[in-house]
Design an enzyme around this catalytic site. Sequence first.
Site, PDB file in Angstrom:
ATOM      1  N   PRO A 100       0.527  -1.067   0.075  1.00  0.00           N
ATOM      2  CA  PRO A 100      -0.304  -0.214   0.257  1.00  0.00           C
ATOM      3  C   PRO A 100       0.630   1.163   0.013  1.00  0.00           C
ATOM      4  O   PRO A 100       2.168   1.047   0.865  1.00  0.00           O
ATOM      5  CB  PRO A 100      -0.555  -0.458   1.412  1.00  0.00           C
ATOM      6  N   LEU A 105       5.328   1.126   4.941  1.00  0.00           N
ATOM      7  CA  LEU A 105       6.340  -0.117   4.634  1.00  0.00           C
ATOM      8  C   LEU A 105       7.052  -0.137   3.532  1.00  0.00           C
ATOM      9  O   LEU A 105       7.528  -0.211   2.413  1.00  0.00           O
ATOM     10  CB  LEU A 105       4.900  -0.924   4.329  1.00  0.00           C
ATOM     11  N   GLY A 106       7.531   1.460   3.174  1.00  0.00           N
ATOM     12  CA  GLY A 106       8.885   1.575   2.021  1.00  0.00           C
ATOM     13  C   GLY A 106       8.245   1.325   0.772  1.00  0.00           C
ATOM     14  O   GLY A 106       8.255   1.623  -0.339  1.00  0.00           O
ATOM     15  N   SER A 107       7.368   2.110   0.534  1.00  0.00           N
ATOM     16  CA  SER A 107       5.949   2.159  -1.099  1.00  0.00           C
ATOM     17  C   SER A 107       7.156   3.098  -1.929  1.00  0.00           C
ATOM     18  O   SER A 107       7.476   2.470  -3.323  1.00  0.00           O
ATOM     19  CB  SER A 107       4.667   2.915  -0.810  1.00  0.00           C
ATOM     20  N   ASP A 151      15.533   3.445   3.555  1.00  0.00           N
ATOM     21  CA  ASP A 151      14.727   2.327   3.096  1.00  0.00           C
ATOM     22  C   ASP A 151      15.495   2.430   1.783  1.00  0.00           C
ATOM     23  O   ASP A 151      14.979   0.640   1.644  1.00  0.00           O
ATOM     24  CB  ASP A 151      13.251   3.850   2.746  1.00  0.00           C
TER      25      ASP A 151
HETATM   26  O1  PMV Z   1       6.780   5.336   8.166  1.00  0.00           O
HETATM   27  P1  PMV Z   1       8.469   5.766   7.660  1.00  0.00           P
HETATM   28  O2  PMV Z   1       8.661   4.835   6.382  1.00  0.00           O
HETATM   29  O3  PMV Z   1       8.667   7.296   7.166  1.00  0.00           O
HETATM   30  O4  PMV Z   1       9.159   6.119   8.749  1.00  0.00           O
HETATM   31  C1  PMV Z   1       9.769   7.318   9.271  1.00  0.00           C
HETATM   32  C2  PMV Z   1      11.066   6.708  10.349  1.00  0.00           C
HETATM   33  C3  PMV Z   1      11.152   7.777  11.250  1.00  0.00           C
HETATM   34  O5  PMV Z   1      12.325   7.316  11.923  1.00  0.00           O
HETATM   35  C4  PMV Z   1       9.451   8.227  11.967  1.00  0.00           C
HETATM   36  C5  PMV Z   1      11.580   8.895  10.951  1.00  0.00           C
HETATM   37  C6  PMV Z   1      13.123   8.834  10.315  1.00  0.00           C
HETATM   38  O6  PMV Z   1      13.358   9.782   9.675  1.00  0.00           O
HETATM   39  O7  PMV Z   1      13.685   8.049  10.685  1.00  0.00           O
END
Ligand code: PMV
Length: 312
Positions: A100, A105-107, A151
């Site tokens: 999604p 989830l790294g989309s 990511d």
């Molecule tokens: O929800 P996502 O995949 O955008 O992850 C954010 C991760 C955080 O630690 C909240 C922010 C960041 O830049 O690391």
Amino acid sequence: MSNLAAGAAPGKVILFGEHAVVYGRPAVAAALEHGLGASAEPDDEGPTLRIPGWGKSGMVVRLAAPNKAFDAIARAYAAALDAAELGRPPVCLTLDGELPLGVGLGSSAAFAVAILRALADFRGRPFSPAELLEAAATVETVFHGTPSGLDHTVVADGGCLRFQKDAEPAFTPVKLPAPVPLVVAWTLRQGSTRDVVAGLRARRDAHPAAYDRLFDLMAQTAEAGIAALEAGDHAALGALFDINHGLLNACGVSNLENERMVRVARDAGALGAKLTGAGMGGAVIAVVPERPARVVGALRDAGFSAFATRVG
Ligand code: PMV
């Protein structure tokens, strides 16, 4: 018409350390079994990008006739074509998969890596691993401004990595004896990652000592989590998910939906559950080595989207 070229990339989950990672503490992230695939076909009106599974009724983006609603996707696609040094070829990429959009989830990283791999296949010359990371960072920047790199590094690498932004090296592999069985559930987010990070920044500025202790506890939990992951100890991993979730809740990044998803998963037999990514909605992950269908069913009955998957 037959496909000319194809590329794929997994999604990712943060297993430990989201938010604390912004303040220099370690995080652990792993590639999901679920991801995105891109295939390329000739298209006289191209470059075109089709994503049937995203948006209300799918997305069709033609670079020659831009649609404002999909502006970021169009700019990211153009950045990928530039990184592949392809100009504006008469090609249509179709992006499919079960990941999604925009729930943590790294989309966007999977989007970047899958289309870059398909474009490299299309031009007949793969990216080196370093070139792929650099190109994926450029594409991700269109969506996220200044991504940490976590990511797209996990998505391109496909394994499980510890990340600490000021460490040297910043990334180190976490060696899993076997893939980790997880259930992932998600719902819409309230606000963007940027908003949630900014909210926490304001709370932390008001009470730095208290929040820094929470971040230190998250760092300890992440290190213990690495030990549990490397030992393949699902019970310990579940307990540490629960602890990390409680700490994220204390930081104010868990909303009612996150709490409900975590509760439903635990009640249906998960060994532990936590939110993953920025929070305020978005995704949660649960350790479920046995009868994952029961946990997925309970989450769907409660109105959430869910699937069983494995990481690493
Ligand atoms: O929800 P996502 O995949 O955008 O992850 C954010 C991760 C955080 O630690 C909240 C922010 C960041 O830049 O690391």
